[in-house]
Enzyme design. Structure first.
Site, PDB file in Angstrom:
ATOM      1  N   ASP A 102      18.663 -40.171  -8.504  1.00 45.97           N
ATOM      2  CA  ASP A 102      18.627 -39.128  -9.542  1.00 45.97           C
ATOM      3  C   ASP A 102      19.777 -38.131  -9.432  1.00 45.97           C
ATOM      4  O   ASP A 102      20.076 -37.432 -10.390  1.00 45.97           O
ATOM      5  CB  ASP A 102      17.313 -38.330  -9.459  1.00 45.97           C
ATOM      6  CG  ASP A 102      16.106 -39.162  -9.860  1.00 45.97           C
ATOM      7  OD1 ASP A 102      16.270 -40.388 -10.028  1.00 45.97           O
ATOM      8  OD2 ASP A 102      15.013 -38.593  -9.986  1.00 45.97           O
TER       9      ASP A 102
ATOM     10  N   GLU B 176       0.796  -1.237   0.000  1.00 46.77           N
ATOM     11  CA  GLU B 176       0.000   0.000   0.000  1.00 46.77           C
ATOM     12  C   GLU B 176       0.826   1.284   0.000  1.00 46.77           C
ATOM     13  O   GLU B 176       0.573   2.177  -0.816  1.00 46.77           O
ATOM     14  CB  GLU B 176      -0.988   0.011   1.184  1.00 46.77           C
ATOM     15  CG  GLU B 176      -2.020  -1.112   1.153  1.00 46.77           C
ATOM     16  CD  GLU B 176      -1.558  -2.367   1.881  1.00 46.77           C
ATOM     17  OE1 GLU B 176      -0.352  -2.700   1.785  1.00 46.77           O
ATOM     18  OE2 GLU B 176      -2.384  -3.017   2.529  1.00 46.77           O
TER      19      GLU B 176
ATOM     20  N   ARG C  25       9.091 -23.794  -9.104  1.00 45.99           N
ATOM     21  CA  ARG C  25      10.122 -23.805  -8.060  1.00 45.99           C
ATOM     22  C   ARG C  25      10.441 -22.379  -7.617  1.00 45.99           C
ATOM     23  O   ARG C  25      10.622 -22.116  -6.437  1.00 45.99           O
ATOM     24  CB  ARG C  25      11.404 -24.458  -8.575  1.00 45.99           C
ATOM     25  CG  ARG C  25      11.329 -25.960  -8.684  1.00 45.99           C
ATOM     26  CD  ARG C  25      12.649 -26.495  -9.199  1.00 45.99           C
ATOM     27  NE  ARG C  25      12.633 -27.933  -9.377  1.00 45.99           N
ATOM     28  CZ  ARG C  25      13.636 -28.628  -9.887  1.00 45.99           C
ATOM     29  NH1 ARG C  25      14.738 -27.994 -10.288  1.00 45.99           N
ATOM     30  NH2 ARG C  25      13.551 -29.937 -10.015  1.00 45.99           N
TER      31      ARG C  25
ATOM     32  N   ALA D 282       5.427 -36.350 -12.790  1.00 44.18           N
ATOM     33  CA  ALA D 282       5.476 -36.450 -14.247  1.00 44.18           C
ATOM     34  C   ALA D 282       5.301 -37.925 -14.593  1.00 44.18           C
ATOM     35  O   ALA D 282       6.107 -38.761 -14.177  1.00 44.18           O
ATOM     36  CB  ALA D 282       6.815 -35.938 -14.766  1.00 44.18           C
TER      37      ALA D 282
HETATM   38  C1  AOF Z   1      -0.216  -5.218   4.274  1.00 44.95           C
HETATM   39  N1  AOF Z   1       0.356  -5.082   3.041  1.00 44.95           N
HETATM   40  O1  AOF Z   1       1.810  -5.719   1.490  1.00 44.95           O
HETATM   41  C2  AOF Z   1       1.655  -7.041   3.414  1.00 44.95           C
HETATM   42  C3  AOF Z   1       1.003  -7.195   4.678  1.00 44.95           C
HETATM   43  O2  AOF Z   1       6.589  -7.901   9.889  1.00 44.95           O
HETATM   44  P1  AOF Z   1       5.717  -6.811   9.318  1.00 44.95           P
HETATM   45  O3  AOF Z   1       5.656  -5.607  10.178  1.00 44.95           O
HETATM   46  O4  AOF Z   1       6.083  -6.510   7.891  1.00 44.95           O
HETATM   47  O5  AOF Z   1       4.213  -7.397   9.313  1.00 44.95           O
HETATM   48  C4  AOF Z   1       3.920  -8.625   8.716  1.00 44.95           C
HETATM   49  C5  AOF Z   1       2.420  -8.749   8.593  1.00 44.95           C
HETATM   50  O6  AOF Z   1       1.942  -7.743   7.722  1.00 44.95           O
HETATM   51  C6  AOF Z   1       1.956 -10.055   7.952  1.00 44.95           C
HETATM   52  O7  AOF Z   1       1.801 -11.090   8.891  1.00 44.95           O
HETATM   53  C7  AOF Z   1       0.617  -9.628   7.397  1.00 44.95           C
HETATM   54  O8  AOF Z   1      -0.333  -9.534   8.442  1.00 44.95           O
HETATM   55  C8  AOF Z   1       0.900  -8.224   6.909  1.00 44.95           C
HETATM   56  N2  AOF Z   1       1.333  -8.219   5.499  1.00 44.95           N
HETATM   57  N3  AOF Z   1       0.063  -6.282   5.040  1.00 44.95           N
HETATM   58  O9  AOF Z   1      -0.987  -4.356   4.697  1.00 44.95           O
HETATM   59  C9  AOF Z   1       1.279  -5.924   2.591  1.00 44.95           C
HETATM   60  N4  AOF Z   1       2.608  -7.913   2.983  1.00 44.95           N
HETATM   61 ZN    ZN Z   2       0.872  -3.163   5.864  1.00 43.99          ZN
END
Ligand code: AOF
Ligand code: ZN
Length: 385
Positions: A204, A56, A188, A158
């Site tokens: 493998d 955001e 991956r 596969a």
């Molecule tokens: C959002 N926008 O793009 C993402 C979110 O360790 P922090 O402070 O970065 O927080 C991690 C938490 O933030 C994660 O568990 C999830 O709740 C949220 N991720 N939230 O508003 C984002 N990646």
């Molecule tokens: Zn956030």
């Protein structure tokens, strides 16, 4: 205002955008965000590599003044907590966004509805649950780790025209063509970890990395179920352990006989000979000296292993072989997605039978899609999240 077809269209774009950093934001989810003003996208972003900044604030910074009165489309509920970055809900409020459209609410206990409440309290209109099924699929790894304390598990097979996945004693046998192999490389690259059994690791001698030019840095952590530490020091996995991490999961009980005693069916037990503990200790030291991490955990019980992997931040796991390892996960009911590549070639004499055919997919799985890669057909099946 109710949810419109335009809302769904913008959310579909946000979900597509979020997929760009799948597997590269751990342990954060990869979230997509669009800022739309008068029907035009004025800012867009995906959670940054490594997980921060969140989506955001980046999209808002791009939109700038144009965010005032605009609608924000976010694949996951904006966060409300002061974590490593300030709350995204606060940023949306500060920029003067008028409406926020969300696909999936955040199960993180620090957020979980509070993000939506903060926005509403500030007078912002919020619509949640837009394209929720698609949104949940894009966040499958994150949601599974948060709510089930284990990674999202994909089983990839596969299979030849006669239902085989290889030939006994021949190591790697090419079953699919180059197009399908390229697709597996892409899979991956968006997965946190890849797992094979010791039988496959020895027969493998696979590398299990991403070799697509430019994507090499996205190789997943490589995990081998290796009860008695039989992984050869000369194997490609050990030889490259300093470049791409290798975790060997050894049995707490050391001897495979102990696993037998647990009443496990022979179909899931690797063919290994019993070893004494002094031998095990010296092999452990040699593997660790080569850069391999040895973890003691019951390799026959995915229900024990998977939470241990989740605790290490692994949200998505690809099980790539062999037949016994696939059966182990299937019998434990711990496969979330099955990908079967059906190839036109025949293996014939000495073939290793696939643990699963397209005709006997376990109940509870839904057929999601069929796609062609060259001459190979990929069928994908998923269980609900
Ligand atoms: C959002 N926008 O793009 C993402 C979110 O360790 P922090 O402070 O970065 O927080 C991690 C938490 O933030 C994660 O568990 C999830 O709740 C949220 N991720 N939230 O508003 C984002 N990646
Ligand atoms: Zn956030």
């Amino acid at each position: 205002m109710s949810v419109t077809a335009d809302d769904e269209g913008f959310m579909a774009s946000a979900i597509r955008l979020s997929r760009r950093h799948l597997g590269r934001t751990a342990t954060n989810p990869s979230v997509g965000c669009l800022i739309v003003r008068n029907g035009v996208v004025v800012g867009s972003a995906v959670t940054a590599l490594g997980g921060r900044p969140h989506a955001e604030p980046q999209a808002l910074a791009e939109a700038g003044e144009r965010a005032r009165g605009a609608t924000a489309y976010v694949t996951l509920e904006p966060c409300s907590h002061h974590g490593k970055t300030p709350p995204c809900a606060e940023a949306l409020i500060a920029y003067g966004v008028a409406r926020v459209v969300i696909s999936v609410t955040d199960p993180d206990p620090r957020v979980s509805g509070r993000g939506i409440a903060m926005l509403r309290q500030a007078g912002i209109e919020v619509d949640a649950g837009v394209l929720e099924t698609e949104g949940r699929r894009s966040l499958a790894g994150y949601l599974t780790r948060q709510t089930k304390n284990r990674p999202y598990v994909t089983l990839k097979l596969a299979v030849s025209a006669d239902g085989m996945i290889g030939r006994e004693g021949e190591g790697q046998v090419a079953i699919t063509g180059p197009e399908a192999r390229a697709e597996v490389q892409a899979l991956r690259a968006e997965t946190d970890a890849i797992l094979v059994g010791i039988g496959t690791a020895i027969a493998d001698d696979p590398l299990l990395t991403v070799r697509t030019p430019g994507l090499e840095a996205q190789s997943p952590i490589r995990i081998v179920l290796d009860p008695s530490l039989a992984l050869p020091l000369t194997s490609k996995l050990v030889q490259t352990a300093r470049e791409v991490p290798v975790i060997v999961v050894a049995s707490e009980k050391v001897s495979p006989l102990a696993a037998d005693a647990e009443g496990l069916p022979p179909s899931v037990l690797p063919d290994i000979s019993p070893t004494d503990s002094a031998d095990i200790d010296s092999r452990r030291t040699a593997l660790e000296t080569a850069g391999v991490e040895v973890v003691y955990c019951n390799p026959y019980h995915p229900e024990v292993l998977l939470p241990a992997l989740a605790t290490r931040g692994i949200s998505s796991l690809l099980v790539e072989g062999g037949a016994k390892t696939a059966r182990l996960f299937l019998e434990a009911g711990l496969v979330d997605r099955i990908q079967i590549y059906q190839a036109p070639g025949v293996i014939g004499e000495g073939g290793i039978e696939s643990p699963l055919q397209a005709t006997d997919i376990p109940s509870g799985f839904m057929h999601m899609s069929t796609r062609m890669f060259g001459d190979d057909r990929l069928d994908e099946y998923e269980r609900g999240l």
